[in-house]
Scaffold this active site. Structure first.
Site, PDB file in Angstrom:
ATOM      1  CG  HIS A 280       2.905  -3.807  -3.080  1.00  0.00           C
ATOM      2  ND1 HIS A 280       3.649  -3.619  -1.935  1.00  0.00           N
ATOM      3  CD2 HIS A 280       1.940  -2.866  -3.054  1.00  0.00           C
ATOM      4  CE1 HIS A 280       3.147  -2.618  -1.251  1.00  0.00           C
ATOM      5  NE2 HIS A 280       2.115  -2.134  -1.909  1.00  0.00           N
TER       6      HIS A 280
ATOM      7  CG  ASP B 262       6.521  -5.066  -1.043  1.00  0.00           C
ATOM      8  OD1 ASP B 262       6.578  -4.845  -2.267  1.00  0.00           O
ATOM      9  OD2 ASP B 262       5.596  -4.649  -0.312  1.00  0.00           O
TER      10      ASP B 262
ATOM     11  CD  GLN C 126      -7.645   3.404   2.055  1.00  0.00           C
ATOM     12  OE1 GLN C 126      -7.790   4.574   2.343  1.00  0.00           O
ATOM     13  NE2 GLN C 126      -8.643   2.537   2.076  1.00  0.00           N
ATOM     14  N   GLY C 127      -2.302   4.427  -0.257  1.00  0.00           N
ATOM     15  CA  GLY C 127      -1.523   5.393  -1.018  1.00  0.00           C
ATOM     16  C   GLY C 127      -0.132   5.654  -0.485  1.00  0.00           C
ATOM     17  CG  ASP C 128       0.860   6.604   3.263  1.00  0.00           C
ATOM     18  OD1 ASP C 128       1.015   7.632   2.590  1.00  0.00           O
ATOM     19  OD2 ASP C 128       0.206   6.581   4.320  1.00  0.00           O
ATOM     20  CB  SER C 129       2.240   1.036  -1.101  1.00  0.00           C
ATOM     21  OG  SER C 129       1.560   0.051  -0.391  1.00  0.00           O
TER      22      SER C 129
END
Length: 265
Positions: free
Chosen positions: A77, A122, A209-212
């Protein structure tokens, strides 16, 4: 439900500012394929320089791990469709994104998991234009032997839900959560065969947020780091009874290795 833990689009500029020298605001943004999740490490502590040399920061606002000298493993993603792509910059070799010793390399190709449609599968590989030398890679689990116990997560994402991206790499440990418990907490939205969950019942520690795309890892039988998960999604960040949901690397290990071979990595 906020699904993805990534920052894309307008937030790429904010990430660039962090890397260049100024911490900036972040806000939820659409993920590459319509999701709206943004993750970072909540409840973490600062990692030491060289502690996790395989960690990668990506310019679209995601994390990743160095699979080989030219390949970065991340979340599907976080990227667009499979094909040539020179728009991504990887930052490596530092915990401080503003460090003058940081290594930056552009991408030249993206391979997104076949059949990815925003629900499961993913994972993705990003090929770098030039190989990175002097940094350790992170091997992936190819059996379920390590899909339990206590895991380490790390990233430059937010340290609180809705918070700003971080200049320094943060780390934390999270315990395994069973498929049954995790799926019940999320009302049946978890894909047990493809996803693995980790977190505390009481919350407080999580990716955000931002660790994906970043790795979840632990020590193997030889005391070496081994990757068992890829930061994928969750409801909020570090909320009680909502553990982080990660792509289960062991399930896709063969497909990842095959794709890596096809990319010359």
């Amino acid at each position: 439900m906020v699904r993805w833990r990534t920052l894309t689009g307008l937030l790429a500029a904010a990430l660039a500012a962090v890397t260049a020298g100024s911490l900036t605001l972040t806000a939820p943004a659409s993920a590459a394929d319509g999701g709206t999740m943004t993750p970072y490490v909540v409840g973490g502590t600062r990692a030491a320089q060289g502690e996790f040399p395989f960690m990668v920061r990506l310019s679209m606002g995601c994390g990743g791990s160095l699979y080989s000298s030219r390949l970065v493993l991340t979340a599907a993603h976080c990227v667009g469709a499979t094909g040539n792509n020179t728009s991504i910059t990887a930052t490596l070799g530092v915990v401080d994104l503003q460090s003058s010793s940081r290594i930056t390399v552009r991408s030249n190709y993206v391979y997104r998991a076949p059949g990815y449609n925003g629900n499961g599968k993913d994972w993705a590989l990003i090929r770098l234009a030039t190989p990175v030398t002097g940094l350790s890679t992170l091997k992936i689990a190819n059996t379920t032997a390590y899909d339990n116990g206590t895991f380490t997560v790390a990233g430059w994402g937010a340290a609180r839900e809705g918070g700003p991206q971080q200049r320094y790499l943060l780390k934390a440990t999270v315990p395994f959560v069973s498929d049954a418990t995790c799926d019940a907490n999320y009302g049946g939205d978890v894909i047990p065969a493809e996803e693995i969950c980790a977190g505390y019942t009481s919350g407080g520690v999580d990716t955000c947020q931002g660790d994906s795309g970043g790795p979840m890892f632990r020590r193997d039988a030889n005391n070496a780091w081994i990757q068992v998960g890829i930061v994928s999604w969750g409801y909020g960040c570090a909320r009680p009874n909502y553990p982080g949901v990660y792509t289960q690397v062991s399930y896709f290990a063969s497909a990842i290795a095959s794709a890596a071979a096809s990319l010359g990595g």
